[in-house]
Design an enzyme around this catalytic site. Structure first.
Site, PDB file in Angstrom:
ATOM      1  N   LEU A 178       1.052  -1.254   0.067  1.00  0.00           N
ATOM      2  CA  LEU A 178      -0.118  -0.132  -0.006  1.00  0.00           C
ATOM      3  C   LEU A 178       0.855   1.227  -0.006  1.00  0.00           C
ATOM      4  CD1 LEU A 178      -2.867   1.130   0.226  1.00  0.00           C
ATOM      5  CD2 LEU A 178      -2.538   1.153   2.780  1.00  0.00           C
ATOM      6  N   ASP A 179       0.477   2.091  -0.935  1.00  0.00           N
ATOM      7  CA  ASP A 179       1.091   3.456  -0.895  1.00  0.00           C
ATOM      8  C   ASP A 179       2.877   3.248  -1.070  1.00  0.00           C
ATOM      9  OD1 ASP A 179      -1.131   4.735  -0.837  1.00  0.00           O
ATOM     10  OD2 ASP A 179      -1.140   4.817   1.151  1.00  0.00           O
ATOM     11  N   GLU A 180       3.184   2.384  -1.943  1.00  0.00           N
ATOM     12  CA  GLU A 180       4.787   2.315  -1.782  1.00  0.00           C
ATOM     13  C   GLU A 180       5.033   2.115  -3.322  1.00  0.00           C
ATOM     14  OE1 GLU A 180       7.267   2.364   0.346  1.00  0.00           O
ATOM     15  OE2 GLU A 180       5.928   2.694   2.011  1.00  0.00           O
TER      16      GLU A 180
END
Length: 287
Positions: free
Chosen positions: A230-232
């Site tokens: 997530l969000d990486e």
């Protein structure tokens, strides 16, 4: 007069002397005309990156043969390559929830002809709030509710729809559900997300509230490719706005929405114009 048919190649691999000359020479030998060329060398890794756009010689019908021939040529140089023809427009689906600012901005830009390299083919939502607006733009709207109990079935329905519509790119325009690794893997094509904060800071929910509590002096927005973490995912574009102690949470949200719209639109435009090359956890953007 119709626009000329062009090819765009993105290539990368171990740096070596003469790469720029050999690529240009290959195009020249086939009587092509180079329109744009840009390159970059990662000094730490010794990796060469290039984006080159050219007008091939001859009829448009032979553009696929030229693309295949260039791909083989790049392989002979030890380069990984992507080759795209201007005759092929990417089919795009927008995922939305309730927030509509990014959706409206994308739809208006599409209507104005800013995304010439793409065709919006569907709006897919887990809430009905944007249905009327989507139809007002002439965009097909598909409601697929998602809950914890139905997430697996909902993602299976989303995947079936994406395959039916032959979607090449998904844009998460403030879609407030996390796509599972199973869906991302099965779809197997790029997914661009807009994150309402300047990653990696203030990830998760209510980033502007977190920023306000910390008394930050800058807020931002980040567009990145979605991955199983997530969000990486690799970052495509970021921007910031200056704030101070006089700005309320509401002020930050308003400023943040403006950033989200512009950052997402720029990332989508660069992707559709084949200006983004993903390398490891990073991107090289030929802007």
């Amino acid at each position: 007069m119709a626009d000329p048919v062009t090819l765009v190649a993105l290539l990368h691999g171990p740096d070596q002397p003469g790469l720029v000359a050999r690529v240009a020479g290959w195009i020249f030998d086939r009587r092509g005309n180079i329109l744009h060329a840009d390159q970059h060398r990662d000094m730490e890794e010794g990796v060469f990156f290039q984006r080159i756009e050219w007008e091939p010689h001859g009829a448009a019908a032979g553009v696929d043969d030229d693309a295949a021939a260039f791909h083989a040529f790049a392989t002979s140089l030890g380069m990984a390559a992507q080759v795209h023809a201007s005759t092929s427009r990417q089919r795009v689906a927008i995922f939305v929830s309730k927030a509509d600012h990014c959706f409206h901005d994308l739809a208006l830009r599409w209507r104005a002809g800013e995304f010439a390299g793409g065709e919006l083919v569907a709006v897919i939502a887990n809430h009905p709030d944007i249905a009327e607006a989507a139809r007002g733009y002439g965009l097909p709207f598909h409601l697929i509710p998602v809950s914890a109990a139905t997430k697996g079935a909902a993602e299976a329905e989303q995947l079936a729809l994406l395959r039916l519509l032959r979607v090449d790119l998904v844009i998460l325009a403030r879609y407030m559900q996390v796509l599972s690794g199973g869906l991302l893997g099965a779809f197997g094509r790029p997914v661009i997300n807009i994150h309402h904060s300047f990653l990696p800071a203030f990830a998760g929910g209510k980033p502007y509230h977190q920023a306000h509590e910390r008394g930050v002096k800058l807020i931002g927005a980040t567009a990145h490719y979605a991955t199983v973490v997530l969000d990486e995912g690799p970052i495509i574009q970021q921007d910031v706005a200056r704030v101070n102690h006089r700005h309320s949470v509401g002020d930050m949200i308003r400023k943040g929405r403006d950033l989200e719209k512009s950052v997402l639109a720029q990332a989508v435009r660069w992707h559709l114009e084949h200006r983004v090359l993903v390398y490891g956890r990073k991107t090289v953007v030929f802007d």
